[in-house]
Design an enzyme around this catalytic site. Structure first.
Site, PDB file in Angstrom:
ATOM      1  N   ASP A 491     -10.272  40.604 -11.789  1.00 23.52           N
ATOM      2  CA  ASP A 491      -9.734  42.851 -12.114  1.00 23.52           C
ATOM      3  C   ASP A 491     -10.405  43.432 -11.710  1.00 23.52           C
ATOM      4  O   ASP A 491     -10.412  44.591 -11.343  1.00 23.52           O
ATOM      5  CB  ASP A 491      -9.286  42.330 -13.382  1.00 23.52           C
ATOM      6  CG  ASP A 491      -8.235  41.806 -13.617  1.00 23.52           C
ATOM      7  OD1 ASP A 491      -6.896  42.172 -12.514  1.00 23.52           O
ATOM      8  OD2 ASP A 491      -8.859  41.750 -14.774  1.00 23.52           O
TER       9      ASP A 491
HETATM   10  C1  NOJ Z   1      -9.857  38.888 -18.326  1.00 21.84           C
HETATM   11  C2  NOJ Z   1      -8.064  38.991 -17.598  1.00 21.84           C
HETATM   12  O1  NOJ Z   1      -7.831  38.922 -18.848  1.00 21.84           O
HETATM   13  C3  NOJ Z   1      -7.966  37.805 -16.889  1.00 21.84           C
HETATM   14  O2  NOJ Z   1      -6.804  38.248 -16.358  1.00 21.84           O
HETATM   15  C4  NOJ Z   1      -8.441  37.844 -15.623  1.00 21.84           C
HETATM   16  O3  NOJ Z   1      -8.019  37.388 -14.661  1.00 21.84           O
HETATM   17  C5  NOJ Z   1      -9.673  37.740 -15.971  1.00 21.84           C
HETATM   18  N1  NOJ Z   1     -10.426  38.648 -16.929  1.00 21.84           N
HETATM   19  C6  NOJ Z   1     -11.103  38.011 -14.432  1.00 21.84           C
HETATM   20  O4  NOJ Z   1     -10.888  38.940 -14.336  1.00 21.84           O
END
Ligand code: NOJ
Length: 805
Positions: A491
């Site tokens: 993200d």
């Molecule tokens: C936490 C998020 O909930 C997840 O969906 C994501 O893939 C990871 N962070 C990596 O950014």
């Protein structure tokens, strides 16, 4: 067990984590929940509860960013009538006092906190019963002294009753609508709010509706001597939960409120002869507002019946035993056993229902249920134990898929809405989850079930699945690579590809792996033309990646909208990313020599003794054309921490590549009891995985954060089950293909599969590191080890004996 933790240990059967010193470096929590009602319980009695959605329907309040932390809670105070001395049965909020004994046992679906002070031993078991929207605080009070004791017992909870985000941002207004009255007939406080915010986002628009519930709070097995429904009256001016005026006086004021901060405080008198134990329970139960009195009468009567609370707790224990019984392993590693038999599984049950939403780090206000996360989490405990719930959940998620195959990124259950962020990976987790379900259950009829699209129209599950692929394949860039968009799984690489040109290499590996799995599925169901189409897409993608993305010693992570590369030796920061290596191996895209080299490069550049970094070197220069990762301090979070979800994928790649020793060495060092043994550095719970651990690029190297709600739980569990122990579901049956470390003489496992059971024993007489069985027998009859084992008929067991090469 060769691993110790200064604050606690696993019980002998591994089913409980026993905290013996309450001064843990962070609240160490647990969950108890059923289909609707959920409670988070910390080891000192803290935590909040909610019904269906932690944002829109919060019941107990948690104070964000407050000091002391972890306040308020489900508190139980004992007051000695003779001396006026007061203490809490759960250490907090009277933690400045000395206690003679403290112990917290977090088990599956319940937490028991036992304390002793001044000759009074109290054991409180918090749990949510399996069926009703309620929570129970079962209390056992014992007089361990030689004199009769006259005591007052007070229970206290601070309430929200509605939208927790609104509670936070619009406190003074929200206070005008609370209503708490004592119902003398029911001997219960009846708490509600004449206003309920269910706006889809933050808005000043006033929804013209009441909170449609009443929370009834009463005792089981005790008379109410006094009560308070208003927090101000209970706590008193310039005081806190540590010294409420009502308790100091020994009698509550009888406050009933029609505005202000609601609470539920009840008081009862308890006399205990020397050695005597008395039991009582506090019940908090949600009932519909329209039938509040009648429904509360019924529910309270249910739990006030003799033995009802005990039976409800027994039912919780039985439920979890039936879950854990679906898989039991006996490996040479005791820590792995406890993680695989209990805690990783339990964690995945939590993530299945809590997503990345209701936690101590995810406050339950923002995220809702992420489709990406949900479709991974369903692969955990729920899939073996309750496949029907998984099926229902997939149907729920498909309801957020658009007819063109794209999806919302997340959704909130009550308002049935979420955001369409455009993350490039999210649509593809839909087929991922469906295929996990199908391989485990063999329920191919599911493909024919019809489900509505979010924007109208409907299609079979098979169409939903195919449209996800159609959408993703139609979105490739001119060069034939997946677009980065405003982020992929990561993200925080959120500005690499907003212009629509950036390309993600992790996305390419992930897409390739899904295409390969889809080929297998469509071949199996006889749709050769789709299978061929996906095979060609896979081949094209593999060729493109190998032509454009090999950097010499590893695969690049992607290209920005500008065409500039990230995750390349050409960069000075963020030169190598773990995900671009692991997924090229997992998907089979990497030719063997490149795959080997890529994994070696990870070992050279990203290894630490607590696990591999997500990327390296961490970013030290903010790059607005990359995004959030570069704004984060080096060595934390997605800026080069040991990000356990991605680290699990590296371990998977090592297992896929057949590197038994290296994979296990990486895996073991990251198991929570191992990496968490330096508890004062690690901080979070040593019985569940955390999202990340800081890397050597941060001064706190070894500090964990965001425990419980992380995809690392499900991947660590599945990797160990499917690849280390090698029990992999296929459409034809379970394939047995372990990849052991050389120092393992073998292992045993009992694994439920589609209603039957495999009882497996694998021996490793030649200390093989890696894959390869030389023999396999099923009930004594030889079976080709390269072929899946036939599915045991429901209710039967197949004895499997296998020998490693
Ligand atoms: C936490 C998020 O909930 C997840 O969906 C994501 O893939 C990871 N962070 C990596 O950014």
């Amino acid at each position: 067990m060769d691993i110790q933790n200064p604050y606690g240990h696993f019980s002998d059967d591994g089913r409980e984590f026993v905290i013996t010193d309450p001064r843990t470096p962070a609240p160490w929590i647990n969950y108890s929940w059923n289909d609707g009602y959920a409670a988070l319980v910390s080891h000192t009695g803290g935590g909040f509860s909610f019904y269906v959605d932690p944002r829109d329907n919060r019941i107990l309040r948690q104070r964000y960013n407050g000091l002391p932390w972890d306040r308020p809670g489900r508190y139980l105070y004992v007051r000695d009538r003779a001396s006026g001395a007061v203490h809490s049965l759960t250490w907090c909020p009277t933690e400045t006092l000395d206690y003679d004994f403290y112990e917290c046992r977090h088990g599956q679906g319940y937490t028991t906190i036992t304390t002793e002070r001044g000759g009074i031993r109290g054991a409180v078991t918090y749990f949510v019963p399996r069926t009703d929207p309620a929570e129970l605080w079962q209390i056992e009070l014992t007089n361990t002294g030689a004199e009769t004791r006259e005591l007052d017992l007070f229970s206290y909870a601070e309430l929200i009753l509605g939208n927790a985000l609104n509670d936070l941002i619009n406190q003074p207004n929200d206070k005008h609508f609370s209503d708490v009255q004592f119902d003398a007939e029911l001997q219960a406080l009846m708490a509600t709010r004449h206003y309920w915010v269910t706006n889809r986002g933050v808005s000043v628009a006033q929804p013209n509706q009441a909170w449609p519930y009443v929370l009834a709070v009463g005792f089981v097995g005790a008379e109410v001597a006094s009560f308070d429904g208003g927090r101000e009256a209970f706590i008193g001016r310039w005081r806190s939960e540590s010294n409420p005026i009502g308790i100091e006086k020994g009698k509550l004021s009888g406050s009933e409120i029609t505005h202000g901060d609601p609470c539920a405080a009840l008081h009862t008198a308890v006399t205990l002869a020397p050695g005597e134990t008395k039991k009582l329970t506090v019940i908090l139960a949600m009932v519909p507002k329209e039938t509040a009195q009648e429904s509360a009468r019924e529910l309270l009567a249910t739990y006030r019946a003799d033995g009802a609370v005990e039976s409800a707790l027994e039912e919780v224990r039985r439920y979890w035993t039936s879950h854990l019984d679906t898989l039991q392993v006996e490996t040479p590693d005791e820590i792995l056993n406890v993680m695989l038999n209990v805690w990783l599984r339990y964690q995945t049950a939590v993530t299945f229902d809590m997503a990345r939403n209701a936690g101590y780090y995810h406050g339950g206000l923002l995220f809702g249920t992420g489709i990406r996360d949900q479709m991974q989490d369903l692969w955990g405990d729920a899939l073996l134990a309750e496949p029907n719930r998984v099926r229902e959940r997939i149907i729920e998620v498909l309801g957020y898929q658009f007819a063109d195959g794209s999806t919302l990124h997340n959704f909130f259950r009550i308002v049935k809405a979420g955001e369409k962020t455009g993350h490039s990976d999210t649509p593809l987790w839909v087929p991922f989850g469906i295929m996990c379900y199908l391989r485990e259950t063999g329920d191919l009829a599911f493909l024919d079930q019809t489900v509505k699209f979010y924007d109208g129209g409907e299609g079979t599950v098979r169409e939903h699945l195919a449209r996800a692929f159609d959408y993703v394949l139609s979105e490739l860039t001119e060069r034939g690579l997946p677009k980065f968009g405003p982020g992929d799984w990561n993200d925080t690489l959120d500005y690499v590809g907003r212009g629509g040109k950036g390309e993600t290499m992790w996305g390419a590996g992930f897409l390739a792996a899904q295409l390969r799995d889809a080929v297998e599925l469509f071949r199996f169901i006889g749709d050769q033309s789709r299978a061929d189409g996906y095979q060609s897409a896979y081949d094209r993608l593999a060729a493109t990646v190998n032509e454009l993305c090999w950097d010499g010693d590893w695969y690049v992570r992607g290209f920005k909208d500008s065409g500039d590369v990230i995750g390349s030796a050409q960069n000075t920061e963020g030169r190598i990313f773990i995900n671009a290596q692991s997924w090229m191996v997992i998907s089979g895209i990497a030719p063997e020599a490149r795959g080997t080299r890529a994994l070696e490069s990870v070992a050279e550049h990203l290894d630490t003794d607590k696990g591999p970094q997500l990327l390296g070197p961490a970013y030290r220069t903010v790059d607005p054309t990359i995004g959030l990762a570069t704004r984060c301090v080096p060595g934390k979070k997605e800026n080069g921490a040991i990000f356990n979800h991605a680290a699990a994928w590296l371990v998977l790649a090592e297992w896929v590549a057949g590197n038994g020793d290296r994979a296990w060495s990486l895996q073991r060092r990251m198991l929570p009891p191992v990496v968490g043994q330096d508890a004062d550095r690690y901080l979070t719970e040593p019985y569940v995985t955390s999202e990340y651990v800081t890397s050597p690029e941060h001064p706190t190297f070894g500090e964990a954060s965001h425990s419980w709600l992380t995809g690392s739980g499900v991947w660590t569990y599945r990797n160990c089950l499917d690849w280390l122990l090698g029990m992999r579901p296929t459409y034809d049956g379970l394939l047995l293909d372990p990849c052991l470390p050389s120092d393992w003489p073998g292992f045993k496992a009992t694994r439920r599969f589609r209603g039957g059971t495999y009882q497996i024993e694998v021996t490793n007489p030649n200390s093989t590191s890696g894959r390869g069985l030389v023999s396999l027998t099923l009930d004594g009859v030889a079976h080709d080890p390269s072929q899946p084992m036939p599915v045991p008929p429901p209710g039967t067991t197949i004895a499997v004996r296998a020998v490693m090469r």
